[in-house]
Design a protein around this motif. Sequence first.
Motif, PDB file in Angstrom:
ATOM      1  N   TRP A  23       0.877  -1.169   0.000  1.00 19.94           N
ATOM      2  CA  TRP A  23       0.000   0.000   0.000  1.00 19.94           C
ATOM      3  C   TRP A  23       0.918   1.223   0.000  1.00 19.94           C
ATOM      4  N   ASP A  47      -9.167   7.184   3.141  1.00 20.55           N
ATOM      5  CA  ASP A  47     -10.443   7.185   2.396  1.00 20.55           C
ATOM      6  C   ASP A  47     -11.317   6.006   2.808  1.00 20.55           C
ATOM      7  N   LEU A  61     -13.676  -2.297  -0.945  1.00 18.92           N
ATOM      8  CA  LEU A  61     -12.995  -0.995  -1.073  1.00 18.92           C
ATOM      9  C   LEU A  61     -11.479  -1.159  -1.182  1.00 18.92           C
ATOM     10  N   HIS A  76      -9.128   0.175  -4.228  1.00 23.10           N
ATOM     11  CA  HIS A  76      -8.025   1.131  -4.070  1.00 23.10           C
ATOM     12  C   HIS A  76      -6.708   0.524  -4.538  1.00 23.10           C
ATOM     13  N   ARG A  77      -6.556  -0.774  -4.306  1.00 26.73           N
ATOM     14  CA  ARG A  77      -5.319  -1.431  -4.768  1.00 26.73           C
ATOM     15  C   ARG A  77      -5.215  -1.367  -6.290  1.00 26.73           C
ATOM     16  N   ASN A  93      -4.165   2.154  -7.084  1.00 30.05           N
ATOM     17  CA  ASN A  93      -2.777   2.353  -6.653  1.00 30.05           C
ATOM     18  C   ASN A  93      -1.791   1.654  -7.592  1.00 30.05           C
ATOM     19  N   LEU A 104       2.904   7.400  -7.803  1.00 29.16           N
ATOM     20  CA  LEU A 104       2.918   7.393  -6.334  1.00 29.16           C
ATOM     21  C   LEU A 104       4.328   7.221  -5.788  1.00 29.16           C
ATOM     22  N   HIS A 164       2.362  12.645  -3.816  1.00 26.29           N
ATOM     23  CA  HIS A 164       2.555  12.425  -2.381  1.00 26.29           C
ATOM     24  C   HIS A 164       1.267  11.938  -1.730  1.00 26.29           C
ATOM     25  N   ALA A 165       0.128  12.362  -2.252  1.00 23.70           N
ATOM     26  CA  ALA A 165      -1.147  11.982  -1.644  1.00 23.70           C
ATOM     27  C   ALA A 165      -2.208  11.799  -2.710  1.00 23.70           C
ATOM     28  N   LEU A 166      -3.010  10.771  -2.528  1.00 22.99           N
ATOM     29  CA  LEU A 166      -4.041  10.442  -3.499  1.00 22.99           C
ATOM     30  C   LEU A 166      -5.307  10.066  -2.739  1.00 22.99           C
ATOM     31  N   THR A 167      -6.346  10.851  -2.957  1.00 22.00           N
ATOM     32  CA  THR A 167      -7.640  10.547  -2.356  1.00 22.00           C
ATOM     33  C   THR A 167      -8.480   9.863  -3.421  1.00 22.00           C
ATOM     34  N   ILE A 168      -9.030   8.697  -3.074  1.00 15.24           N
ATOM     35  CA  ILE A 168      -9.701   7.881  -4.086  1.00 15.24           C
ATOM     36  C   ILE A 168     -11.162   7.654  -3.724  1.00 15.24           C
ATOM     37  N   THR A 169     -12.044   7.903  -4.676  1.00 13.85           N
ATOM     38  CA  THR A 169     -13.417   7.435  -4.575  1.00 13.85           C
ATOM     39  C   THR A 169     -13.636   6.504  -5.757  1.00 13.85           C
ATOM     40  N   ALA A 170     -13.917   5.240  -5.483  1.00 14.07           N
ATOM     41  CA  ALA A 170     -14.041   4.231  -6.541  1.00 14.07           C
ATOM     42  C   ALA A 170     -15.401   3.553  -6.430  1.00 14.07           C
TER      43      ALA A 170
END
Lengths: 114, 95
Positions: A69, A86, B64, B68-69, B72, B79, B84-90
């Motif tokens: 991760w 999230d 979830l 996200h994997r 990613n 990444l 540096h940062a990733l906000t994910i809505t999937a």
Amino acid sequence: MSDSTTAQIKAEIDSADVVLFMKGTPAAPQCGFSMQVCQILGHVGVPFKSVNVLADPFIRDGIKAYSQWPTIPQLYVKGEFIGGCDITREMFQSGELTALFDKEGIPHAQTAKA
Amino acid sequence: MAEQGNIGAVQARIRSKLTEGLAPLALKVIDESDKHAGHGGHHQDGESHFRVEVVSEAFAGKKLVERHRIVNTLLAEELATRVHALTITARAPQE
């Protein structure tokens, strides 16, 4: 990642029911995403162990490889990787997070939402 | 911040990789770097903090953490370097 780092991470994960790898400490988080997860766990009222990855570069890189991760924070419950900010937030909003604590028999201040 | 206007190179790459990898029904890639200016991980040229909102059949029936994997993995290169940062809505289409 060295065997000793892997062993150290495993020991941290096994050291409590709820373990949060984060940047900084719950009292002084060094990142907004780590802070959000601390706030959620605080709101749910579940005791958790925090590991400050900024204090140890081996843990900081090691936990990313261990969990496969790429980001911090990372939440573990009973040894299982749950996700980052999230996922923790979505699970909290849907009630899945408290349901998970209930299922695992982890005491917390808030009862599961219907 | 806005999706329109000057789309950065990193933003364009994220968009193209997610489009290719997920055949999304909806995709937003939002550069939030200006919200994080000056703090750790911020890149001097921006394009360090992103939010992606993606709807794809690829997520149907997946947890979830698996969703996200997938994201990613598609963005592993970004990444590991600039992002540096990733906000994910999937989401899956039926959700």
